[in-house]
Design a protein around this motif. Structure first.
Motif, mmCIF file in Angstrom:
data_model
loop_
_atom_site.group_PDB
_atom_site.id
_atom_site.type_symbol
_atom_site.label_atom_id
_atom_site.label_comp_id
_atom_site.label_asym_id
_atom_site.label_seq_id
_atom_site.Cartn_x
_atom_site.Cartn_y
_atom_site.Cartn_z
ATOM 1 N N PRO A 72 0.848 -1.189 0.000
ATOM 2 C CA PRO A 72 0.000 0.000 0.000
ATOM 3 C C PRO A 72 0.886 1.242 0.000
ATOM 4 C CG PRO A 72 0.181 -0.841 2.228
ATOM 5 C CD PRO A 72 0.973 -1.774 1.351
ATOM 6 N N MET A 73 0.622 2.153 -0.908
ATOM 7 C CA MET A 73 1.385 3.398 -0.967
ATOM 8 C C MET A 73 0.434 4.578 -1.085
ATOM 9 S SD MET A 73 4.650 2.608 -3.450
ATOM 10 C CE MET A 73 5.645 1.121 -3.280
ATOM 11 N N ARG A 74 0.812 5.659 -0.450
ATOM 12 C CA ARG A 74 -0.022 6.858 -0.517
ATOM 13 C C ARG A 74 0.150 7.558 -1.850
ATOM 14 N NH1 ARG A 74 1.422 12.082 2.900
ATOM 15 N NH2 ARG A 74 2.758 12.279 1.052
ATOM 16 N N TYR A 75 -0.968 8.002 -2.424
ATOM 17 C CA TYR A 75 -0.924 8.766 -3.674
ATOM 18 C C TYR A 75 -0.549 10.197 -3.316
ATOM 19 C CZ TYR A 75 -2.414 10.399 -8.316
ATOM 20 O OH TYR A 75 -2.451 10.944 -9.582
ATOM 21 N N GLY A 76 0.665 10.540 -3.581
ATOM 22 C CA GLY A 76 1.237 11.812 -3.154
ATOM 23 C C GLY A 76 2.600 11.480 -2.586
ATOM 24 N N CYS A 77 3.657 11.685 -3.360
ATOM 25 C CA CYS A 77 4.981 11.161 -3.014
ATOM 26 C C CYS A 77 5.773 12.117 -2.114
ATOM 27 C CB CYS A 77 5.765 10.885 -4.302
ATOM 28 S SG CYS A 77 7.197 9.830 -4.053
ATOM 29 N N ARG A 78 6.102 11.636 -0.941
ATOM 30 C CA ARG A 78 6.997 12.374 -0.036
ATOM 31 C C ARG A 78 8.399 11.813 -0.236
ATOM 32 N NH1 ARG A 78 5.737 11.843 6.150
ATOM 33 N NH2 ARG A 78 3.816 12.906 5.490
ATOM 34 N N LEU A 79 9.274 12.617 -0.786
ATOM 35 C CA LEU A 79 10.606 12.139 -1.131
ATOM 36 C C LEU A 79 11.444 11.811 0.100
ATOM 37 C CD1 LEU A 79 11.526 14.546 -4.070
ATOM 38 C CD2 LEU A 79 10.116 12.492 -4.073
ATOM 39 N N ALA A 80 12.184 10.733 0.011
ATOM 40 C CA ALA A 80 13.056 10.319 1.112
ATOM 41 C C ALA A 80 14.028 11.430 1.461
ATOM 42 C CB ALA A 80 13.821 9.056 0.718
ATOM 43 N N GLY A 81 14.234 11.646 2.756
ATOM 44 C CA GLY A 81 15.168 12.668 3.203
ATOM 45 C C GLY A 81 14.557 14.039 3.397
ATOM 46 N N LYS A 82 13.308 14.219 2.965
ATOM 47 C CA LYS A 82 12.634 15.505 3.119
ATOM 48 C C LYS A 82 11.803 15.507 4.402
ATOM 49 C CE LYS A 82 14.151 16.893 -0.883
ATOM 50 N NZ LYS A 82 15.189 17.947 -0.993
ATOM 51 N N PRO A 83 11.514 16.696 4.960
ATOM 52 C CA PRO A 83 10.686 16.754 6.170
ATOM 53 C C PRO A 83 9.228 16.445 5.848
ATOM 54 C CG PRO A 83 11.164 18.959 5.371
ATOM 55 C CD PRO A 83 12.008 18.023 4.550
ATOM 56 N N ALA A 84 8.463 16.078 6.869
ATOM 57 C CA ALA A 84 7.049 15.767 6.675
ATOM 58 C C ALA A 84 6.285 16.976 6.136
ATOM 59 C CB ALA A 84 6.427 15.289 7.987
ATOM 60 N N SER A 85 6.766 18.174 6.429
ATOM 61 C CA SER A 85 6.111 19.404 5.961
ATOM 62 C C SER A 85 6.175 19.534 4.446
ATOM 63 C CB SER A 85 6.773 20.635 6.599
ATOM 64 O OG SER A 85 8.164 20.687 6.273
ATOM 65 N N TYR A 86 6.957 18.666 3.816
ATOM 66 C CA TYR A 86 7.087 18.651 2.356
ATOM 67 C C TYR A 86 5.723 18.484 1.689
ATOM 68 C CZ TYR A 86 10.031 17.780 -1.785
ATOM 69 O OH TYR A 86 10.691 17.875 -2.982
ATOM 70 N N ASP A 87 4.826 17.746 2.357
ATOM 71 C CA ASP A 87 3.490 17.509 1.810
ATOM 72 C C ASP A 87 2.740 18.819 1.600
ATOM 73 O OD1 ASP A 87 4.131 14.866 2.017
ATOM 74 O OD2 ASP A 87 2.865 14.485 3.762
ATOM 75 N N GLN A 88 2.888 19.740 2.551
ATOM 76 C CA GLN A 88 2.201 21.019 2.443
ATOM 77 C C GLN A 88 2.911 21.969 1.475
ATOM 78 O OE1 GLN A 88 2.618 19.526 5.710
ATOM 79 N NE2 GLN A 88 0.589 18.720 5.195
ATOM 80 N N ARG A 89 4.233 21.907 1.465
ATOM 81 C CA ARG A 89 5.007 22.792 0.591
ATOM 82 C C ARG A 89 4.840 22.415 -0.876
ATOM 83 N NH1 ARG A 89 10.997 22.483 2.285
ATOM 84 N NH2 ARG A 89 11.186 23.875 0.471
ATOM 85 N N TYR A 90 4.713 21.110 -1.145
ATOM 86 C CA TYR A 90 4.583 20.628 -2.523
ATOM 87 C C TYR A 90 3.364 19.706 -2.638
ATOM 88 C CZ TYR A 90 9.353 22.397 -2.895
ATOM 89 O OH TYR A 90 10.471 23.203 -2.880
ATOM 90 N N PRO A 91 2.167 20.268 -2.617
ATOM 91 C CA PRO A 91 0.948 19.451 -2.640
ATOM 92 C C PRO A 91 0.700 18.729 -3.967
ATOM 93 C CG PRO A 91 0.398 21.771 -2.882
ATOM 94 C CD PRO A 91 1.857 21.718 -2.545
ATOM 95 N N GLY A 92 1.459 19.069 -5.005
ATOM 96 C CA GLY A 92 1.226 18.454 -6.311
ATOM 97 C C GLY A 92 2.090 17.244 -6.592
ATOM 98 N N THR A 93 2.719 16.677 -5.565
ATOM 99 C CA THR A 93 3.650 15.569 -5.803
ATOM 100 C C THR A 93 2.953 14.221 -6.002
ATOM 101 O OG1 THR A 93 3.943 15.320 -3.406
ATOM 102 C CG2 THR A 93 5.575 16.637 -4.596
ATOM 103 N N TYR A 94 1.677 14.245 -6.324
ATOM 104 C CA TYR A 94 1.013 12.992 -6.697
ATOM 105 C C TYR A 94 1.246 12.718 -8.186
ATOM 106 C CZ TYR A 94 -2.675 16.426 -7.803
ATOM 107 O OH TYR A 94 -3.378 17.529 -8.271
ATOM 108 N N ASN A 95 1.750 13.715 -8.903
ATOM 109 C CA ASN A 95 2.095 13.543 -10.312
ATOM 110 C C ASN A 95 3.543 13.955 -10.552
ATOM 111 O OD1 ASN A 95 -1.020 14.414 -12.053
ATOM 112 N ND2 ASN A 95 -0.388 12.550 -11.028
ATOM 113 N N ALA A 96 4.197 13.251 -11.458
ATOM 114 C CA ALA A 96 5.576 13.571 -11.833
ATOM 115 C C ALA A 96 5.599 13.853 -13.334
ATOM 116 C CB ALA A 96 6.508 12.407 -11.494
ATOM 117 N N ARG A 97 5.887 15.070 -13.709
ATOM 118 C CA ARG A 97 5.948 15.429 -15.122
ATOM 119 C C ARG A 97 7.170 14.803 -15.784
ATOM 120 N NH1 ARG A 97 3.161 20.292 -16.877
ATOM 121 N NH2 ARG A 97 4.808 20.431 -18.449
#
Length: 306
Positions: free
Chosen positions: A152-177
């Motif tokens: 099971p993986m969450r749709y919205g990628c939090r990159l390894a090594g980044k803080p949890a606040s990354y989710d709020q700073r980059y809310p569009g990381t469910y897609n990778a151009r």
């Protein structure tokens, strides 16, 4: 952007189709360690229908979660019915703006809570039970050290090594151009690849100055193999639970998608490229781009989503 998708959630289908092992611990963690994790009903139901002995811990977690949610909805129903009754009594004496508003809000919340309870209790699956939005977990197949696994993986990628606040700073990381894979996604592209099986995808478009959600589905009816990237995030402070998360890769739009008003389309790879995609060579990124260029081009029919 891939706003949401109707994704196959049965772990059995992924195991059978890709010859992958199921990550029992990862599924157990989602249902036991992170009680706030949102999972589609179809994912949960796949385990509830399982007779495999190893699934017992996961089933117990799902049953506990369902019980908690049921109690929450029951409490909401009681509170809103009490609010509604008070408003009705008050309106019999005098019509006030507050009483009218309480009646309206309580009635809507009662309907919503009853609908959630009904969805929670039914066992027969509906198409909406497999739909995944950003922030919701999905069943995904990936590979690590050359070994395929289903987790099971969450749709919205939090990159390894980044803080949890990354989710709020980059809310569009469910897609990778595609054009940012060697930039923003350089730690994942060529290293941690995944796939999801999807029947439909949904996009927001503007029609007559109004936002409308369109449902896209391959005309040939074939399930899509959507190319994704994933990451394993660990809290350096050891406070938050580990997180597996993913993003769907998007490319320039297919002509019919562009004509419908959207500027991106997911990458639907061919079955013969699955092994090369899941086991990439970071020293040969051109081979990965070649997979994109050789992607499937079914005609994506669209309709306004219900």
């Amino acid at each position: 952007m891939c706003y949401s998708a109707q994704i196959e959630q049965s772990y059995k289908d992924y195991v059978r189709k890709f010859g992958a092992d199921i990550s029992i611990d990862e599924f157990a963690k989602v249902f036991w360690s992170d009680r706030s994790a949102k999972t589609p009903k179809a994912m949960r139901q796949a385990f509830l229908n399982s007779s495999e002995p190893w699934a017992n811990e996961i089933i117990q977690g799902i049953e506990a979660l369902n019980k908690e949610q049921s109690a929450k909805f029951e409490q909401e129903l009681f509170a809103q019915k009490t609010r509604l009754n008070k408003a009705v009594v008050s309106l019999k004496t005098k019509e006030t703006k507050k009483a009218l508003e309480d009646k309206r809000i309580a009635s809507n919340k009662i309907k919503a809570a009853e609908s959630r309870l009904k969805d929670l209790k039914r066992s027969k699956l509906e198409p909406k039970d497999s739909r995944v939005f950003p922030g919701i977990f999905s069943t995904v197949v990936a590979a690590e050290n050359g070994k395929r696994f289903v987790a099971p993986m969450r749709y919205g990628c939090r990159l390894a090594g980044k803080p949890a606040s990354y989710d709020q700073r980059y809310p569009g990381t469910y897609n990778a151009r595609r054009d940012s894979l060697e930039g923003f996604w350089r730690q994942q592209f060529g290293y941690t690849h995944a796939l999801i099986i999807a029947d439909k995808f949904y996009e927001n478009v503007e029609i007559d100055c109004k936002n409308v959600v369109l449902e896209f589905e391959p005309r040939d009816g074939e399930p899509m193999l959507i190319a994704c990237l994933w990451s394993r995030w660990t809290d350096p402070k050891g406070i938050e639970p580990d997180l597996l998360s993913f993003a769907a890769i998007t490319d320039e739009p297919e002509p019919e998608v562009a004509a419908a008003g959207h500027d991106r389309t997911i990458i639907n790879i061919k079955p013969e490229h699955v092994d090369a995609w899941l086991n990439p060579d970071p020293a040969n990124l051109e081979a990965l781009y070649a997979i994109f260029d050789d992607k499937r081009h079914p005609y994506y029919e669209h309709r306004i989503a219900a």
